[in-house]
Write a protein that holds these residues in place. Structure first.
Motif, PDB file in Angstrom:
ATOM      1  N   GLU A   1      -8.682  50.368  57.372  1.00  0.00           N
ATOM      2  CA  GLU A   1      -7.558  49.989  58.215  1.00  0.00           C
ATOM      3  C   GLU A   1      -6.357  50.909  58.052  1.00  0.00           C
ATOM      4  O   GLU A   1      -5.349  50.749  58.726  1.00  0.00           O
ATOM      5  CB  GLU A   1      -7.129  48.539  57.936  1.00  0.00           C
ATOM      6  CG  GLU A   1      -6.525  48.317  56.534  1.00  0.00           C
ATOM      7  CD  GLU A   1      -7.566  47.936  55.514  1.00  0.00           C
ATOM      8  OE1 GLU A   1      -8.737  48.338  55.680  1.00  0.00           O
ATOM      9  OE2 GLU A   1      -7.229  47.225  54.562  1.00  0.00           O
ATOM     10  N   GLN A   2      -6.424  51.885  57.131  1.00  0.00           N
ATOM     11  CA  GLN A   2      -5.289  52.781  56.927  1.00  0.00           C
ATOM     12  C   GLN A   2      -5.187  53.728  58.119  1.00  0.00           C
ATOM     13  O   GLN A   2      -5.932  54.677  58.245  1.00  0.00           O
ATOM     14  CB  GLN A   2      -5.475  53.567  55.635  1.00  0.00           C
ATOM     15  CG  GLN A   2      -4.226  54.272  55.173  1.00  0.00           C
ATOM     16  CD  GLN A   2      -3.216  53.307  54.638  1.00  0.00           C
ATOM     17  OE1 GLN A   2      -3.560  52.403  53.888  1.00  0.00           O
ATOM     18  NE2 GLN A   2      -1.981  53.445  55.000  1.00  0.00           N
TER      19      GLN A   2
ATOM     20  N   ARG B   1      -4.412  45.956  46.353  1.00  0.00           N
ATOM     21  CA  ARG B   1      -4.514  45.255  47.626  1.00  0.00           C
ATOM     22  C   ARG B   1      -3.168  44.763  48.147  1.00  0.00           C
ATOM     23  O   ARG B   1      -3.016  44.518  49.338  1.00  0.00           O
ATOM     24  CB  ARG B   1      -5.489  44.085  47.519  1.00  0.00           C
ATOM     25  CG  ARG B   1      -6.901  44.552  47.178  1.00  0.00           C
ATOM     26  CD  ARG B   1      -7.942  43.461  47.365  1.00  0.00           C
ATOM     27  NE  ARG B   1      -9.273  43.978  47.062  1.00  0.00           N
ATOM     28  CZ  ARG B   1     -10.019  44.681  47.916  1.00  0.00           C
ATOM     29  NH1 ARG B   1      -9.554  44.931  49.130  1.00  0.00           N
ATOM     30  NH2 ARG B   1     -11.219  45.113  47.553  1.00  0.00           N
ATOM     31  N   THR B   2      -2.178  44.605  47.252  1.00  0.00           N
ATOM     32  CA  THR B   2      -0.879  44.100  47.692  1.00  0.00           C
ATOM     33  C   THR B   2       0.248  45.116  47.565  1.00  0.00           C
ATOM     34  O   THR B   2       1.281  44.979  48.217  1.00  0.00           O
ATOM     35  CB  THR B   2      -0.482  42.854  46.887  1.00  0.00           C
ATOM     36  OG1 THR B   2      -0.280  43.227  45.510  1.00  0.00           O
ATOM     37  CG2 THR B   2      -1.555  41.780  46.985  1.00  0.00           C
TER      38      THR B   2
ATOM     39  N   SER C   1      -3.953  52.582  47.402  1.00  0.00           N
ATOM     40  CA  SER C   1      -3.822  51.524  48.406  1.00  0.00           C
ATOM     41  C   SER C   1      -5.160  51.090  48.980  1.00  0.00           C
ATOM     42  O   SER C   1      -5.971  51.907  49.416  1.00  0.00           O
ATOM     43  CB  SER C   1      -2.916  52.003  49.543  1.00  0.00           C
ATOM     44  OG  SER C   1      -2.876  51.041  50.588  1.00  0.00           O
TER      45      SER C   1
ATOM     46  N   SER D   1      -4.743  48.615  51.321  1.00  0.00           N
ATOM     47  CA  SER D   1      -4.101  47.846  52.384  1.00  0.00           C
ATOM     48  C   SER D   1      -3.499  48.818  53.387  1.00  0.00           C
ATOM     49  O   SER D   1      -3.587  50.032  53.228  1.00  0.00           O
ATOM     50  CB  SER D   1      -2.993  46.948  51.807  1.00  0.00           C
ATOM     51  OG  SER D   1      -1.816  47.700  51.545  1.00  0.00           O
ATOM     52  N   SER D   2      -2.894  48.274  54.418  1.00  0.00           N
ATOM     53  CA  SER D   2      -2.212  49.104  55.416  1.00  0.00           C
ATOM     54  C   SER D   2      -0.699  49.085  55.229  1.00  0.00           C
ATOM     55  O   SER D   2       0.049  49.511  56.107  1.00  0.00           O
ATOM     56  CB  SER D   2      -2.552  48.614  56.831  1.00  0.00           C
ATOM     57  OG  SER D   2      -2.180  47.258  56.987  1.00  0.00           O
ATOM     58  N   LYS D   3      -0.215  48.637  54.067  1.00  0.00           N
ATOM     59  CA  LYS D   3       1.224  48.550  53.822  1.00  0.00           C
ATOM     60  C   LYS D   3       1.842  49.940  53.687  1.00  0.00           C
ATOM     61  O   LYS D   3       1.283  50.819  53.030  1.00  0.00           O
ATOM     62  CB  LYS D   3       1.503  47.751  52.554  1.00  0.00           C
ATOM     63  CG  LYS D   3       1.203  46.263  52.680  1.00  0.00           C
ATOM     64  CD  LYS D   3       1.620  45.535  51.412  1.00  0.00           C
ATOM     65  CE  LYS D   3       1.435  44.031  51.555  1.00  0.00           C
ATOM     66  NZ  LYS D   3       1.896  43.315  50.336  1.00  0.00           N
TER      67      LYS D   3
ATOM     68  N   TRP E   1       5.863  47.621  50.161  1.00  0.00           N
ATOM     69  CA  TRP E   1       5.223  47.693  48.855  1.00  0.00           C
ATOM     70  C   TRP E   1       6.214  48.196  47.811  1.00  0.00           C
ATOM     71  O   TRP E   1       7.216  48.813  48.154  1.00  0.00           O
ATOM     72  CB  TRP E   1       3.975  48.586  48.884  1.00  0.00           C
ATOM     73  CG  TRP E   1       4.206  50.019  49.283  1.00  0.00           C
ATOM     74  CD1 TRP E   1       4.119  50.548  50.530  1.00  0.00           C
ATOM     75  CD2 TRP E   1       4.556  51.112  48.415  1.00  0.00           C
ATOM     76  NE1 TRP E   1       4.394  51.898  50.506  1.00  0.00           N
ATOM     77  CE2 TRP E   1       4.653  52.273  49.223  1.00  0.00           C
ATOM     78  CE3 TRP E   1       4.783  51.226  47.045  1.00  0.00           C
ATOM     79  CZ2 TRP E   1       4.978  53.530  48.701  1.00  0.00           C
ATOM     80  CZ3 TRP E   1       5.113  52.468  46.520  1.00  0.00           C
ATOM     81  CH2 TRP E   1       5.200  53.606  47.348  1.00  0.00           C
TER      82      TRP E   1
END
Length: 274
Positions: A259-260, A162-163, A121, A123-125, A151
């Motif tokens: 950002e995680q 990223r997604t 990851s 991202s922060s998803k 996700w």
């Protein structure tokens, strides 16, 4: 209980207090696997979801089988309980969804994947979902709750770092270990599985319920407009005692996004291993 902080990890073998019947076979132990699977008798640590049915003899429920990495964020909890309040709650729901059956739960097993990140990851998803097993000693049910799904795929399953999308998306369903007894929740292993919080077979967005001793879904699958409130998750992080967890490390490190928010500063990041 809390699973160790490890990529592709599993719980220890969990002896269950009440034998649980799944597809006409009785089991006495389960494993909670970090990658979104509750399995009977043997662990299922594989990170890329395979198409169901799998004819390797492994019996499991996959609420959301995909490549999670809780080193990057989240926790996996489990407990078996006979707490009267929870037994009353699930008994009420099962009798509502299966009115032709007189059922009183005497035992529950609850596994919760709380805000889990995906492998690779950037991202922060995160995803939050749950599997509940319940029985009266004879008839068995499973309830799957999906609170928040952001996700579908880890980077090692050809997903976009990223997604969290693309590649081989998550599998949701049931596998008995043969080619005759299985069930795939619609949209499994397709990009549309991201919308599982909007689908149901009991008219509650994000909830799926099945009788599993001889396997019967409660109703017809539907895509629903979510209500303002998500289905209640029986087990939340704040309700559970904290306990020490181990760390699973590898030789090479994996980048962790700033950002995680769920990564502890002293935890090591890891590359993927099967």
């Amino acid at each position: 209980m809390k699973n160790p902080i490890a990529d592709d990890g599993t719980s220890p073998k969990i002896p269950i207090l009440v034998p649980f019947t799944f597809y006409d076979k009785t089991y006495h132990s389960v494993y909670v696997n970090n990658n979104g699977v509750v399995s009977f008798s043997v662990p299922v640590p594989e990170y890329t979801p395979k198409a169901i049915p799998m004819v390797d003899g492994k019996a499991f429920v996959a609420p959301y089988w995909a490549d999670a990495n809780i080193i990057l964020g989240g926790h996996v909890y489990y407990r078996q309980t006979q707490k009267p309040e929870l037994l009353r709650n699930v008994t009420r729901d099962i009798n509502n969804y299966f009115p032709e059956i007189s059922f009183t739960a005497t035992w529950l097993f609850i596994a919760t994947w709380d805000r889990v990140a995906y492998f690779g990851s950037l991202s922060s998803k995160v995803n939050t979902f749950q599997a509940i097993l319940c029985t009266d000693g004879h008839v068995s049910f499973m309830m799957l709750n999906y609170a928040d799904i952001q996700w579908t795929t880890g980077a090692a399953s050809q997903g976009n770092p990223r997604t969290g999308l693309g590649g081989i998306p998550a599998q949701a369903g049931f596998n008995s270990g043969d080619d005759k007894n299985y069930y795939n929740i619609p949209s499994s292993r397709t990009p549309q599985v991201i919308n599982i919080t909007k689908t149901s077979n009991v008219d509650v967005p994000g909830r799926w319920v099945f009788q599993v001793d001889n396997f019967k879904p409660a109703g017809d699958p539907k895509e629903l407009t979510p209500k303002k409130e998500e289905p209640e998750v029986l087990q939340k992080e704040e309700d559970l005692p904290e306990q020490e967890t181990g760390h699973h490390t590898h030789e090479d490190n994996q980048e962790v996004p700033e950002e995680q928010s769920h990564v502890d500063s002293d935890e090591e990041e890891s590359d993927h291993c099967e």
